[in-house]
Design an enzyme around this catalytic site. Structure first.
Site, PDB file in Angstrom:
ATOM      1  N   ASP A   1       0.829  -1.219   0.000  1.00  0.00           N
ATOM      2  CA  ASP A   1       0.000   0.000   0.000  1.00  0.00           C
ATOM      3  C   ASP A   1       0.862   1.268   0.000  1.00  0.00           C
ATOM      4  OD1 ASP A   1       0.966  -0.173   2.623  1.00  0.00           O
ATOM      5  OD2 ASP A   1      -1.010  -0.079   3.570  1.00  0.00           O
ATOM      6  N   GLU A   2       2.164   1.103   0.307  1.00  0.00           N
ATOM      7  CA  GLU A   2       3.028   2.295   0.391  1.00  0.00           C
ATOM      8  C   GLU A   2       3.220   2.984  -0.953  1.00  0.00           C
ATOM      9  OE1 GLU A   2       6.646   1.895   2.492  1.00  0.00           O
ATOM     10  OE2 GLU A   2       5.762   0.724   4.102  1.00  0.00           O
TER      11      GLU A   2
ATOM     12  N   LYS B   1       9.089  -0.287  -5.290  1.00  0.00           N
ATOM     13  CA  LYS B   1       7.893  -1.152  -5.404  1.00  0.00           C
ATOM     14  C   LYS B   1       6.914  -0.536  -6.405  1.00  0.00           C
ATOM     15  CE  LYS B   1       7.015  -4.457  -3.546  1.00  0.00           C
ATOM     16  NZ  LYS B   1       7.336  -5.887  -3.834  1.00  0.00           N
TER      17      LYS B   1
ATOM     18  N   TYR C   1      12.454   2.497  -0.814  1.00  0.00           N
ATOM     19  CA  TYR C   1      11.742   1.206  -0.872  1.00  0.00           C
ATOM     20  C   TYR C   1      10.440   1.329  -1.651  1.00  0.00           C
ATOM     21  CZ  TYR C   1       8.350  -2.313   0.578  1.00  0.00           C
ATOM     22  OH  TYR C   1       7.354  -3.256   0.571  1.00  0.00           O
TER      23      TYR C   1
HETATM   24  P1  NAD Z   1      11.224 -10.085   3.781  1.00  0.00           P
HETATM   25  O1  NAD Z   1      12.297  -9.064   3.729  1.00  0.00           O
HETATM   26  O2  NAD Z   1      10.885 -10.729   5.060  1.00  0.00           O
HETATM   27  O3  NAD Z   1      11.570 -11.278   2.750  1.00  0.00           O
HETATM   28  C1  NAD Z   1      12.086 -11.035   1.480  1.00  0.00           C
HETATM   29  C2  NAD Z   1      12.614 -12.371   0.937  1.00  0.00           C
HETATM   30  O4  NAD Z   1      13.079 -12.141  -0.416  1.00  0.00           O
HETATM   31  C3  NAD Z   1      13.801 -12.925   1.732  1.00  0.00           C
HETATM   32  O5  NAD Z   1      13.643 -14.317   1.926  1.00  0.00           O
HETATM   33  C4  NAD Z   1      15.002 -12.633   0.835  1.00  0.00           C
HETATM   34  O6  NAD Z   1      16.064 -13.572   0.994  1.00  0.00           O
HETATM   35  C5  NAD Z   1      14.363 -12.745  -0.543  1.00  0.00           C
HETATM   36  N1  NAD Z   1      15.095 -11.992  -1.571  1.00  0.00           N
HETATM   37  C6  NAD Z   1      15.548 -10.714  -1.493  1.00  0.00           C
HETATM   38  N2  NAD Z   1      16.195 -10.393  -2.620  1.00  0.00           N
HETATM   39  C7  NAD Z   1      16.135 -11.466  -3.447  1.00  0.00           C
HETATM   40  C8  NAD Z   1      16.598 -11.741  -4.754  1.00  0.00           C
HETATM   41  N3  NAD Z   1      17.268 -10.814  -5.462  1.00  0.00           N
HETATM   42  N4  NAD Z   1      16.344 -12.945  -5.287  1.00  0.00           N
HETATM   43  C9  NAD Z   1      15.670 -13.906  -4.584  1.00  0.00           C
HETATM   44  N5  NAD Z   1      15.229 -13.706  -3.328  1.00  0.00           N
HETATM   45  C10 NAD Z   1      15.444 -12.500  -2.765  1.00  0.00           C
HETATM   46  O7  NAD Z   1       9.957  -9.378   3.128  1.00  0.00           O
HETATM   47  P2  NAD Z   1       8.404  -9.550   3.466  1.00  0.00           P
HETATM   48  O8  NAD Z   1       8.045  -8.610   4.546  1.00  0.00           O
HETATM   49  O9  NAD Z   1       8.082 -10.980   3.587  1.00  0.00           O
HETATM   50  O10 NAD Z   1       7.784  -8.974   2.106  1.00  0.00           O
HETATM   51  C11 NAD Z   1       7.535  -9.845   1.000  1.00  0.00           C
HETATM   52  C12 NAD Z   1       6.861  -9.078  -0.101  1.00  0.00           C
HETATM   53  O11 NAD Z   1       5.641  -8.539   0.378  1.00  0.00           O
HETATM   54  C13 NAD Z   1       7.672  -7.887  -0.621  1.00  0.00           C
HETATM   55  O12 NAD Z   1       7.494  -7.808  -2.014  1.00  0.00           O
HETATM   56  C14 NAD Z   1       7.050  -6.688   0.066  1.00  0.00           C
HETATM   57  O13 NAD Z   1       7.203  -5.523  -0.701  1.00  0.00           O
HETATM   58  C15 NAD Z   1       5.604  -7.137   0.146  1.00  0.00           C
HETATM   59  N6  NAD Z   1       4.796  -6.557   1.228  1.00  0.00           N
HETATM   60  C16 NAD Z   1       5.229  -6.641   2.527  1.00  0.00           C
HETATM   61  C17 NAD Z   1       4.402  -6.177   3.554  1.00  0.00           C
HETATM   62  C18 NAD Z   1       4.802  -6.286   5.004  1.00  0.00           C
HETATM   63  O14 NAD Z   1       4.071  -5.822   5.870  1.00  0.00           O
HETATM   64  N7  NAD Z   1       5.940  -6.897   5.344  1.00  0.00           N
HETATM   65  C19 NAD Z   1       3.159  -5.611   3.243  1.00  0.00           C
HETATM   66  C20 NAD Z   1       2.767  -5.517   1.897  1.00  0.00           C
HETATM   67  C21 NAD Z   1       3.585  -6.013   0.902  1.00  0.00           C
HETATM   68  O1  DAU Z   2       2.481  -0.986   4.477  1.00  0.00           O
HETATM   69  C1  DAU Z   2       3.146  -2.116   4.006  1.00  0.00           C
HETATM   70  C2  DAU Z   2       4.617  -2.044   4.375  1.00  0.00           C
HETATM   71  O2  DAU Z   2       4.681  -2.324   5.770  1.00  0.00           O
HETATM   72  C3  DAU Z   2       5.483  -3.017   3.602  1.00  0.00           C
HETATM   73  O3  DAU Z   2       5.483  -2.640   2.247  1.00  0.00           O
HETATM   74  C4  DAU Z   2       6.922  -3.027   4.124  1.00  0.00           C
HETATM   75  O4  DAU Z   2       7.668  -4.037   3.460  1.00  0.00           O
HETATM   76  C5  DAU Z   2       6.883  -3.328   5.605  1.00  0.00           C
HETATM   77  O5  DAU Z   2       8.199  -3.263   6.146  1.00  0.00           O
HETATM   78  C6  DAU Z   2       5.979  -2.334   6.315  1.00  0.00           C
HETATM   79  O6  DAU Z   2       6.544  -0.991   6.235  1.00  0.00           O
HETATM   80  P1  DAU Z   2       6.563  -0.010   7.510  1.00  0.00           P
HETATM   81  O7  DAU Z   2       7.653   0.951   7.309  1.00  0.00           O
HETATM   82  O8  DAU Z   2       5.194   0.479   7.801  1.00  0.00           O
HETATM   83  O9  DAU Z   2       6.928  -1.115   8.655  1.00  0.00           O
HETATM   84  P2  DAU Z   2       7.919  -1.085   9.920  1.00  0.00           P
HETATM   85  O10 DAU Z   2       7.686  -2.371  10.639  1.00  0.00           O
HETATM   86  O11 DAU Z   2       9.307  -0.758   9.539  1.00  0.00           O
HETATM   87  O12 DAU Z   2       7.345   0.119  10.780  1.00  0.00           O
HETATM   88  C7  DAU Z   2       5.988   0.183  11.170  1.00  0.00           C
HETATM   89  C8  DAU Z   2       5.762   1.506  11.875  1.00  0.00           C
HETATM   90  O13 DAU Z   2       6.467   1.502  13.129  1.00  0.00           O
HETATM   91  C9  DAU Z   2       6.297   2.709  11.115  1.00  0.00           C
HETATM   92  O14 DAU Z   2       5.440   3.805  11.353  1.00  0.00           O
HETATM   93  C10 DAU Z   2       7.669   2.967  11.743  1.00  0.00           C
HETATM   94  C11 DAU Z   2       7.438   2.560  13.190  1.00  0.00           C
HETATM   95  N1  DAU Z   2       8.595   2.002  13.931  1.00  0.00           N
HETATM   96  C12 DAU Z   2       9.357   1.050  13.342  1.00  0.00           C
HETATM   97  C13 DAU Z   2      10.392   0.453  14.025  1.00  0.00           C
HETATM   98  C14 DAU Z   2      11.261  -0.609  13.389  1.00  0.00           C
HETATM   99  C15 DAU Z   2       8.833   2.419  15.237  1.00  0.00           C
HETATM  100  O15 DAU Z   2       8.122   3.298  15.793  1.00  0.00           O
HETATM  101  N2  DAU Z   2       9.851   1.826  15.924  1.00  0.00           N
HETATM  102  C16 DAU Z   2      10.650   0.861  15.377  1.00  0.00           C
HETATM  103  O16 DAU Z   2      11.565   0.361  16.060  1.00  0.00           O
END
Ligand code: NAD
Ligand code: DAU
Length: 332
Positions: free
Chosen positions: A122-123, A152, A148
Site C-alpha cells: 500500500d506504500e 515497489k 523502498y
Molecule cells: P522479507 O524481507 O521478510 O523477505 C524477502 C525475501 O526475499 C527474503 O527471503 C530474501 O532472501 C528474498 N530476496 C531478497 N532479494 C532477493 C533476490 N534478489 N532474489 C531472490 N530472493 C530474494 O519481506 P516480506 O516482509 O516478507 O515482504 C515480502 C513481499 O511482500 C515484498 O514484495 C514486500 O514488498 C511485500 N509486502 C510486505 C508487507 C509487510 O508488511 N511486510 C506488506 C505488503 C507487501
Molecule cells: O504498508 C506495508 C509495508 O509495511 C510493507 O510494504 C513493508 O515491506 C513493511 O516493512 C511495512 O513498512 P513499515 O515501514 O510500515 O513497517 P515497519 O515495521 O518498519 O514500521 C511500522 C511503523 O512503526 C512505522 O510507522 C515505523 C514505526 N517504527 C518502526 C520500528 C522498526 C517504530 O516506531 N519503531 C521501530 O523500532
C-alpha cells in the site's frame, strides 16, 4: 495440482504463504530465494519434501529464472528488499532486486506465457492525513515516499506495462502492514516483542502517532490464493483487514500483553520522510472475488505472535544483536 514458483519464499510473508498453500491446497511449491539477511531456511522447516522444493538463487539471474519457469504453472512473486529504514541507508539493493529482479521475472513470464502474481504494498500510494475520511483504493494515484516504496511502485508499473504491451498474464496486489510468525526482528512488532524478551525498552519513532493498517500474514496468504485462482488478468486488488492502529497504541498493547508497565518504552529519532498513515479499502477484493479475512481480533493475533517469538528464540536470536547495533548507530 499446479506447480507454483514462489520467489522470496524464505522471507516473512513468502514463508507464511508456503505454509498456507501446503495446508490448504495440493499444489507443489518451488521456492526461489537468495537468502539475503532477511531470508531464513528455518522458516520452511517441517514442510513435506515432496510438496516443497528449495532453490537458492537470485531473481535477477535470467538463466536460472528461465529454467525454473519452464516447469512452472504459476509464479507468486514476493522476493524484495522490504525494509524502509534499510532503503534510507543504502538504496542500491532495492533497485537491483525490486526493479531489475521483477523485470527479469516479467521477461521470463513473457517468453513462457506463465501466469504471474506480483506482490506489492500500500506504500506505493504515499500516505494519508490522520483525519482523512478516504482510504486507499485501486484508483488512488501513485505517490511513493521512500526508496523502498518508489522501487515497489516502479515494479508495479513494469508489471502493468508488460501486461499491456506484451500480453503477460499478470495480476497485482497491494497489501497493508502484515504481522505474524517468521517476521524479521528489524520490523516494528517483532522488534518490540524481542526487545521486551531481552529486557530492552521498546523504541517508538517520533511521537508514535503514525497509523498502520494491520493484517495477519495468513489473511494476506488467503487473499493471494484467491486472486491467483479467481483474479482477472491485468487487474490490481488491494488487500486489507480494517486494522488501523497508531504505533503508540501497538507498543502499549505489546507491553500490556507481556506483563509490563505500559509506559516502559522510549521515544527515539523519527524516520526520515516517515509516512503518517496507511488505510486500505479492500471492497473490490471482497465483493468481486468473495474474500474475507479470518483474523478479526488484532489483540488475539498479537498475543499469538508474542507466544511464537517466546517459543522460537533460536529462530530470531542470531539476527537480534546486529539489528539493534544498526538501529543504535542511527539513534533509533
Ligand atoms: P522479507 O524481507 O521478510 O523477505 C524477502 C525475501 O526475499 C527474503 O527471503 C530474501 O532472501 C528474498 N530476496 C531478497 N532479494 C532477493 C533476490 N534478489 N532474489 C531472490 N530472493 C530474494 O519481506 P516480506 O516482509 O516478507 O515482504 C515480502 C513481499 O511482500 C515484498 O514484495 C514486500 O514488498 C511485500 N509486502 C510486505 C508487507 C509487510 O508488511 N511486510 C506488506 C505488503 C507487501
Ligand atoms: O504498508 C506495508 C509495508 O509495511 C510493507 O510494504 C513493508 O515491506 C513493511 O516493512 C511495512 O513498512 P513499515 O515501514 O510500515 O513497517 P515497519 O515495521 O518498519 O514500521 C511500522 C511503523 O512503526 C512505522 O510507522 C515505523 C514505526 N517504527 C518502526 C520500528 C522498526 C517504530 O516506531 N519503531 C521501530 O523500532
Amino acid at each position: 495440482m499446479s506447480r507454483l514458483l514462489v520467489t522470496g519464499g524464505a522471507g516473512f510473508i513468502g514463508s507464511n504463504f508456503v505454509h498456507h498453500v501446503v495446508a490448504h491446497t495440493d499444489h507443489h511449491v518451488t521456492v526461489l530465494d537468495k537468502l539475503t539477511y532477511a531470508g531464513n531456511r528455518a522458516s520452511l522447516e517441517g514442510l513435506p519434501a515432496d510438496r516443497v522444493e528449495f532453490v537458492h538463487g537470485d531473481i535477477a539471474d535470467a538463466e536460472l529464472v528461465d529454467s525454473l519457469f519452464a516447469g512452472t504453472d504459476a509464479v507468486v512473486h514476493y522476493a524484495a528488499e522490504s525494509h524502509n529504514d534499510n532503503s534510507l541507508h543504502d538504496p542500491r539493493p532495492f533497485l537491483d532486486t525490486n526493479i531489475i529482479g521483477t523485470y527479469t521475472l516479467l521477461e521470463a513470464a513473457r517468453r513462457h506465457g506463465t501466469r504471474l502474481h506480483h506482490i506489492s504494498t500500500d506504500e506505493v500510494y504515499g500516505d494519508l492525513e490522520l483525519d482523512d475520511p478516504e482510504r486507499f483504493t485501486e484508483d488512488t494515484p501513485y505517490n511513493p515516499s521512500s526508496p523502498y516504496s518508489s522501487t515497489k511502485a516502479g515494479s508495479d508499473l513494469l508489471v502493468r506495462a508488460w501486461v499491456r504491451s506484451f500480453g503477460v498474464q499478470a495480476t497485482i496486489s497491494n497489501c497493508s502492514n502484515n504481522y505474524g510468525p517468521y517476521q524479521h526482528v528489524e520490523k516494528f512488532i517483532p522488534r518490540q516483542i524481542t526487545n521486551v524478551i531481552r529486557g530492552i525498552r521498546p523504541k517508538l519513532y517520533g511521537a508514535g502517532r503514525n497509523v498502520r493498517d494491520w493484517i495477519h500474514a495468513d489473511d494476506h496468504s488467503s487473499a493471494v490464493l484467491t486472486i491467483l485462482e479467481k483474479g482477472r488478468i491485468g487487474e490490481t486488488y488491494l488487500i486489507g483487514a480494517d486494522g488501523e492502529k497508531d504505533n503508540k497504541s501497538v507498543v502499549e498493547l505489546i507491553l500490556e500483553l507481556m506483563g509490563q508497565d505500559q509506559a516502559a518504552y522510549d521515544h527515539v529519532a523519527d524516520r526520515a520522510g516517515h509516512d503518517l498513515r496507511y488505510a486500505i479499502d479492500s471492497t473490490k477484493l471482497r465483493t468481486e472475488l468473495g474474500w474475507t479475512p479470518q483474523f478479526g481480533d488484532f489483540e488475539a493475533g498479537l498475543a499469538a505472535t508474542i507466544d511464537w517469538y517466546r517459543a522460537n528464540e533460536a529462530w530470531w536470536a542470531p539476527s537480534k544483536d546486529s539489528t539493534e547495533a544498526f538501529y543504535a548507530g542511527k539513534g533509533q
